[in-house]
Write a protein that holds these residues in place. Structure first.
Motif, PDB file in Angstrom:
ATOM      1  N   PRO A  10      -4.792   0.490   5.939  1.00 21.32           N
ATOM      2  CA  PRO A  10      -5.662   0.420   4.895  1.00 21.32           C
ATOM      3  C   PRO A  10      -6.700   1.550   4.425  1.00 21.32           C
TER       4      PRO A  10
ATOM      5  N   GLY B  30       0.784  -1.089   0.180  1.00 20.09           N
ATOM      6  CA  GLY B  30       0.018   0.106   0.174  1.00 20.09           C
ATOM      7  C   GLY B  30       0.577   1.079   0.146  1.00 20.09           C
TER       8      GLY B  30
ATOM      9  N   SER C  43      -8.581   2.633  -3.217  1.00 18.49           N
ATOM     10  CA  SER C  43      -8.065   1.896  -2.170  1.00 18.49           C
ATOM     11  C   SER C  43      -6.597   1.761  -2.352  1.00 18.49           C
TER      12      SER C  43
ATOM     13  N   ASP D 288      -5.111  -0.953  -0.708  1.00 18.86           N
ATOM     14  CA  ASP D 288      -5.218  -2.503  -0.447  1.00 18.86           C
ATOM     15  C   ASP D 288      -5.541  -3.447  -1.636  1.00 18.86           C
TER      16      ASP D 288
END
Length: 248
Positions: A70, A22, A123, A125
């Motif tokens: 996240p 990430g 995102s 993630d």
């Protein structure tokens, strides 16, 4: 150059490992690696495909990689924005909507073309994003589409039956008429797979033009009253629900 380790747990190239943590996109990670900014077990590595364990001691600019929480969020994408981090033609991108927000690196989860609008996920993630976009088990996507004709029952059935478009089967999971005027109508179209410009291509095959295309839901997550150009973080139950395999 350090020798490539033989650890049986190694599965991915170094650029992918950074992305999966990430920190950044895989392309950005590759640029960092080639520039000599990334180390593995204290040694600089310049090969983006250097096989690296997900648990390896990876550093950036001489320091351990930062821990990144996240982030999963939804945006009401305005029409006219490109779904990419940058555009070679200088067009505004969806990232304009996050100016000044102080968010970590995030990537679109799926896409909406420039002329489309509505619900778009982001995102940092990659594992969560892969589950959401999985063509076999990801959630359905629901769209409201304004078309330049008044469709009859035969057309609605034909859109569900689908057709072959250069070897690719295009079809909708379901279609229903929302409302109709004298010259155009609004349809609700549900897709259980994601193909490039699928709705526009499907309708064009039946000589139907798209006037507006708005994604209003992904699985059980609805766009709701979120203003255009605004975003919000997803709640934990929403995140879990979107990643749960759907029943086809």
């Amino acid at each position: 150059m350090p020798q490539r380790p033989r650890d049986a747990t190694i599965r991915h190239g170094l650029a992918r490992v950074l992305s999966k943590r990430g920190i950044c996109s895989r392309s950005e990670a590759a640029r960092w690696i080639v520039a000599g900014r990334v180390s593995v077990a204290g040694r600089i590595v310049r090969d983006p495909e250097f096989p690296t364990s997900a648990r390896a001691d990876v550093g950036l600019d001489g320091r351990p990689l930062p821990q990144v929480a996240p982030v999963c969020l939804m945006l009401n994408k305005p029409r006219g924005l490109v779904t990419s981090a940058s555009d070679e033609r200088g067009r505004d991108t969806v990232y304009r909507c996050f100016d000044g927000a102080g968010l970590p690196w995030i990537s679109p989860v799926g896409r909406l073309d420039q002329a489309s609008e509505g619900l778009l996920l982001f995102s940092n993630d990659p594992q969560w994003a892969a589950r959401v976009t999985d063509p076999g088990s990801g959630p359905d996507k629901t769209y409201h589409v304004q078309v330049d004709t008044i469709p009859d029952a035969g057309l609605l059935a034909a859109l569900v039956a689908g057709l072959d478009d250069d070897g690719e089967l295009l079809h909708a999971k379901s279609v229903r008429l929302l409302r109709a005027g004298t010259r155009n109508a609004w349809l609700e179209i549900v897709l259980d797979e994601g193909r490039n410009r699928q709705i526009r291509r499907l309708l064009a095959a039946f000589d139907v033009g798209v006037l507006r295309l708005l994604r209003v839901a992904i699985g059980g997550l609805a766009l709701g009253t979120l203003p255009k150009g605004h975003w919000r973080l997803l709640a934990d139950p929403e995140i879990a629900s979107l990643a749960r395999p759907s029943r086809r």
